[in-house]
Design a protein around this motif. Structure first.
Motif, PDB file in Angstrom:
ATOM      1  N   SER A 150      -7.125  38.996  68.377  1.00  0.00           N
ATOM      2  CA  SER A 150      -8.250  39.839  68.765  1.00  0.00           C
ATOM      3  C   SER A 150      -8.363  39.923  70.286  1.00  0.00           C
ATOM      4  CB  SER A 150      -9.553  39.290  68.174  1.00  0.00           C
ATOM      5  OG  SER A 150     -10.673  40.028  68.632  1.00  0.00           O
ATOM      6  N   ASP A 151      -8.182  38.803  70.961  1.00  0.00           N
ATOM      7  CA  ASP A 151      -8.244  38.796  72.429  1.00  0.00           C
ATOM      8  C   ASP A 151      -7.106  39.598  73.039  1.00  0.00           C
ATOM      9  OD1 ASP A 151     -10.500  37.265  72.324  1.00  0.00           O
ATOM     10  OD2 ASP A 151      -9.560  35.400  72.986  1.00  0.00           O
ATOM     11  N   VAL A 152      -5.916  39.443  72.474  1.00  0.00           N
ATOM     12  CA  VAL A 152      -4.765  40.212  72.970  1.00  0.00           C
ATOM     13  C   VAL A 152      -5.044  41.701  72.860  1.00  0.00           C
ATOM     14  CG1 VAL A 152      -2.351  40.816  72.515  1.00  0.00           C
ATOM     15  CG2 VAL A 152      -3.049  38.422  72.504  1.00  0.00           C
ATOM     16  N   MET A 153      -5.564  42.117  71.716  1.00  0.00           N
ATOM     17  CA  MET A 153      -5.839  43.533  71.513  1.00  0.00           C
ATOM     18  C   MET A 153      -6.924  44.029  72.463  1.00  0.00           C
ATOM     19  SD  MET A 153      -3.810  44.950  69.468  1.00  0.00           S
ATOM     20  CE  MET A 153      -4.757  46.474  69.479  1.00  0.00           C
ATOM     21  N   ARG A 154      -7.950  43.242  72.707  1.00  0.00           N
ATOM     22  CA  ARG A 154      -9.004  43.659  73.629  1.00  0.00           C
ATOM     23  C   ARG A 154      -8.448  43.897  75.029  1.00  0.00           C
ATOM     24  NH1 ARG A 154     -13.986  39.515  72.053  1.00  0.00           N
ATOM     25  NH2 ARG A 154     -14.236  40.227  69.879  1.00  0.00           N
ATOM     26  N   ILE A 155      -7.562  43.008  75.448  1.00  0.00           N
ATOM     27  CA  ILE A 155      -6.959  43.157  76.785  1.00  0.00           C
ATOM     28  C   ILE A 155      -6.081  44.403  76.837  1.00  0.00           C
ATOM     29  CG2 ILE A 155      -5.350  42.128  78.427  1.00  0.00           C
ATOM     30  CD1 ILE A 155      -6.343  39.380  77.491  1.00  0.00           C
ATOM     31  N   LEU A 156      -5.239  44.590  75.828  1.00  0.00           N
ATOM     32  CA  LEU A 156      -4.305  45.719  75.833  1.00  0.00           C
ATOM     33  C   LEU A 156      -5.040  47.052  75.730  1.00  0.00           C
ATOM     34  CD1 LEU A 156      -1.408  44.368  73.553  1.00  0.00           C
ATOM     35  CD2 LEU A 156      -1.455  44.557  76.049  1.00  0.00           C
ATOM     36  N   VAL A 157      -6.016  47.133  74.851  1.00  0.00           N
ATOM     37  CA  VAL A 157      -6.778  48.381  74.709  1.00  0.00           C
ATOM     38  C   VAL A 157      -7.531  48.680  76.002  1.00  0.00           C
ATOM     39  CG1 VAL A 157      -8.702  49.490  73.500  1.00  0.00           C
ATOM     40  CG2 VAL A 157      -6.957  48.242  72.205  1.00  0.00           C
TER      41      VAL A 157
END
Length: 454
Positions: A150-157
């Protein structure tokens, strides 16, 4: 299917497709034809001797024309993270930026199998590998995997990546766990595997030679086999059963994470992307619709073949709505379709009859009737704050699609005696340089789902 305008040595079109997408609000995007700008340079491609290895990738270059006034939007506010993930994102900041660009919102589905998903997978492996230096573990538990992904996706988005990246690349929290692999402890891993051999084979991978020599790939497979059989009462010399394949693949991911912990992030990224290109180029990622209409029009064709070629062109146009391909993938796709047509009792070489080239299997720029083939070792997409997202299309118009024969059942990329077309490659030699700045109607009906390679 389409002719080129440059003569001596063939025409090499290096396309820079600039993403000039703006966002009405954070996290949302729109994909419309008027949001894309094509900048093309005609160059003279010298005669290239037939090659059986993937060609080295050309170096990325920046647009030569004035930038578009529209630029991609990224959220300047750092995302709120869970606080429950031990990943050190600062150590892989550059890699996260590359991943966001490779998986940019509107382009991600069409670069997925070649650029975006291999980079996303590499990023996760590197994050897990670097994390293992502190945790001593090469995987996360179920709870931590959910928080970290979830954290990875928040950063990438937040950096502009597609919000549905997990779905596009078929990634879920379970991909960050140990799955069925019995060994994830670093110390136990290093006591079970010949780590010296593994590092020697994979520390400095030549991505061109590796795809045929498979030195690093074989070392990874051997290590995965050893740890996959750790809790089984069987010898490692016993052939792998069908029920053991999933465990072996899970353990292969563990090996890649361990490698990522021993290499600096940049080197690990190069190795992992090189290995993924070897696998990507072995398959055709396209979904082939029914060939019944083509078979009806082309069986026993002789004399006037306009109806046959019209049906063939209509069929290929459906393939052109799916994905950007590498030149080697295009060879595989041409072989796959040719075999289907032969099984439908079509013996005539329809590629030669209807002038179908390798470029015709890849995503098309409709107004220019030009396909875009990526190099067999694709370059990352590039972001420029004024001109947007760009990537290199490596295309030689003079490469005809090869019709399958008894000696060419599948792509003979490592068979030194096989005759395959010279593959596209970049050259700086100019051939009547022309600069074009055109709005690209990049197929409004780009809606077919991608078939990800295994």
């Amino acid at each position: 299917m389409r002719e080129s305008g440059c003569t001596a040595g063939g025409l090499l079109l290096l396309f820079l497709v600039l993403l000039t997408c703006t966002y009405t609000s954070f996290g949302s995007s729109f994909f419309t034809p008027e949001n894309y700008v094509l900048e093309a340079v005609n160059r003279n491609a010298p005669v290239i001797s037939p090659s059986t290895e993937p060609q080295p990738q050309p170096q990325p270059f920046l647009p030569l024309l004035a930038p578009s006034p529209l630029t991609p939007y990224t959220n300047e506010t750092p995302p709120t993270l869970s606080g429950l993930c031990a990943f050190n994102f600062s150590t892989v900041g550059a890699i996260m930026n590359t991943t966001a660009t490779d998986c940019w919102a509107s382009f991600a589905p069409y670069l997925a199998n070649v650029v975006c998903c291999p980079q996303f997978d590499a990023t996760l492996a590197i994050l897990l590998g670097q994390s293992s230096k502190d945790t001593g573990m090469l995987s996360l538990n179920t709870s931590n995997s959910e928080h970290c992904l979830s954290d990875v996706m928040r950063i990438l988005v937040g950096k502009g990546a597609n919000e549905t990246l997990q779905s596009i690349c078929s990634v879920n929290p379970a991909n960050l766990t140990q799955a069925s692999c019995p060994i994830v402890d670093v110390n136990e891993f290093e006591s079970s595997v010949d780590t010296s051999r593994l590092l020697a084979a994979c520390s400095n991978v030549n991505p061109v030679k590796e795809c045929c020599g498979q030195v690093c790939q074989n070392a990874i497979l051997d290590a995965a086999r050893k740890i996959s059989l750790n809790d089984l009462s069987t010898s490692i010399s016993v052939p792998i059963s069908s029920g053991h394949v999933n465990r072996l693949d899970d353990c292969r991911h563990i090996v890649l994470r361990w490698l990522s912990s021993k290499l600096d992030p940049s080197s690990a990224e190069t190795v992992l992307r090189g290995l993924s290109s070897c696998n990507t180029n072995k398959v055709c990622p396209l979904d082939f619709p029914s060939i019944s209409v083509v078979a009806e029009e082309c069986q026993g064709v002789a004399g006037n073949h306009s109806a046959c070629c019209k049906s063939m062109e209509d069929y290929v146009s459906h393939l052109q709505e799916q994905s950007f391909l590498t030149n080697l993938q295009a060879l595989n796709c041409a072989a796959s379709l040719g075999i289907k047509l032969q099984k439908a009792n079509i013996s005539r070489d329809l590629y030669e009859l209807c002038h179908i080239n390798l470029k015709d299997f890849s995503l098309q720029v409709v107004s220019q009737e030009s396909g875009c083939l990526l190099p067999s070792l694709p370059s990352d997409a590039m972001f420029d704050s004024t001109s947007g997202i760009s990537f290199i299309c490596d295309l030689n118009d003079n490469i005809a699609a090869p019709w399958p024969s008894d000696s060419i059942v599948q792509l003979p990329s490592c068979n030194k005696t096989s005759k395959i077309p010279a593959l596209p490659t970049a050259t700086s030699t100019r051939c009547g340089v022309q600069f074009l700045s055109l709005i690209v109607p990049l197929i409004a009906s780009l809606s077919l789902p991608l078939k990800m390679p295994p």
